[in-house]
Design a protein around this motif. Sequence first.
Motif, PDB file in Angstrom:
ATOM      1  N   TYR A  36       0.820  -1.200   0.224  1.00 10.50           N
ATOM      2  CA  TYR A  36       0.167   0.036   0.066  1.00 10.50           C
ATOM      3  C   TYR A  36       0.838   1.187  -0.064  1.00 10.50           C
ATOM      4  O   TYR A  36       0.449   2.097  -0.710  1.00 10.50           O
ATOM      5  CB  TYR A  36      -0.826  -0.280   1.036  1.00 10.50           C
ATOM      6  N   PRO A  44      -1.606   3.259   5.302  1.00 10.02           N
ATOM      7  CA  PRO A  44      -3.059   3.020   5.070  1.00 10.02           C
ATOM      8  C   PRO A  44      -3.730   3.150   6.361  1.00 10.02           C
ATOM      9  O   PRO A  44      -4.966   3.682   6.418  1.00 10.02           O
ATOM     10  CB  PRO A  44      -3.220   1.296   4.849  1.00 10.02           C
ATOM     11  N   GLU A  60     -11.049   0.819  11.979  1.00 11.61           N
ATOM     12  CA  GLU A  60     -11.294   1.639  10.810  1.00 11.61           C
ATOM     13  C   GLU A  60     -11.368   0.745   9.361  1.00 11.61           C
ATOM     14  O   GLU A  60     -10.328   0.028   9.249  1.00 11.61           O
ATOM     15  CB  GLU A  60     -10.250   3.066  10.721  1.00 11.61           C
ATOM     16  N   PRO A  61     -12.075   1.174   8.564  1.00  9.28           N
ATOM     17  CA  PRO A  61     -11.954   0.516   7.213  1.00  9.28           C
ATOM     18  C   PRO A  61     -10.986   0.868   6.697  1.00  9.28           C
ATOM     19  O   PRO A  61     -10.448   2.324   6.604  1.00  9.28           O
ATOM     20  CB  PRO A  61     -13.472   0.895   6.490  1.00  9.28           C
ATOM     21  N   LEU A  62     -10.434   0.275   5.645  1.00 10.24           N
ATOM     22  CA  LEU A  62      -9.274   0.456   4.708  1.00 10.24           C
ATOM     23  C   LEU A  62      -9.936   1.448   3.604  1.00 10.24           C
ATOM     24  O   LEU A  62     -10.646   1.114   2.872  1.00 10.24           O
ATOM     25  CB  LEU A  62      -8.560  -0.527   4.242  1.00 10.24           C
ATOM     26  N   HIS A  63      -9.204   2.716   3.082  1.00 10.71           N
ATOM     27  CA  HIS A  63      -9.556   3.360   1.959  1.00 10.71           C
ATOM     28  C   HIS A  63      -8.586   3.445   1.121  1.00 10.71           C
ATOM     29  O   HIS A  63      -7.491   3.536   1.304  1.00 10.71           O
ATOM     30  CB  HIS A  63     -10.055   4.774   2.685  1.00 10.71           C
ATOM     31  N   PHE A  64      -9.058   3.289  -0.293  1.00  6.56           N
ATOM     32  CA  PHE A  64      -7.839   3.549  -1.454  1.00  6.56           C
ATOM     33  C   PHE A  64      -8.224   4.725  -2.130  1.00  6.56           C
ATOM     34  O   PHE A  64      -9.494   5.270  -2.196  1.00  6.56           O
ATOM     35  CB  PHE A  64      -8.242   2.213  -2.301  1.00  6.56           C
ATOM     36  N   PRO A  65      -7.104   5.481  -2.422  1.00 10.14           N
ATOM     37  CA  PRO A  65      -7.380   6.872  -3.064  1.00 10.14           C
ATOM     38  C   PRO A  65      -7.853   6.582  -4.291  1.00 10.14           C
ATOM     39  O   PRO A  65      -7.992   5.540  -5.085  1.00 10.14           O
ATOM     40  CB  PRO A  65      -5.783   7.086  -3.366  1.00 10.14           C
ATOM     41  N   GLU A  66      -8.816   7.611  -4.542  1.00 10.77           N
ATOM     42  CA  GLU A  66      -9.423   7.638  -5.829  1.00 10.77           C
ATOM     43  C   GLU A  66      -8.809   8.035  -7.066  1.00 10.77           C
ATOM     44  O   GLU A  66      -7.740   8.681  -7.003  1.00 10.77           O
ATOM     45  CB  GLU A  66     -10.766   8.568  -5.841  1.00 10.77           C
TER      46      GLU A  66
END
Length: 70
Positions: A36, A44, A60-66
């Motif tokens: 990541y 992350p 916390e949920p894992l967020h991926f960049p848009e």
Amino acid sequence: MLTSVAGSMAYMAPEVLMKKGYLSSVDWWSLRVVMYELLFSKQPFKGKTNVNLTQAILHEPLHFPEGLGN
């Protein structure tokens, strides 16, 4: 099952942080954290203290960049 806790907090799997025992499969978690960081140039999960970082990893949920792949 292993129960020791050693290493950098940001790379520890939830199983390690909960101190309930874990197997070598937690190494895959750490590898994914490194991947990541290599892909997105940031960690992350974030926390200003070890307690905050632990809570982020556990809850916390894992967020991926848009905008990737455009």
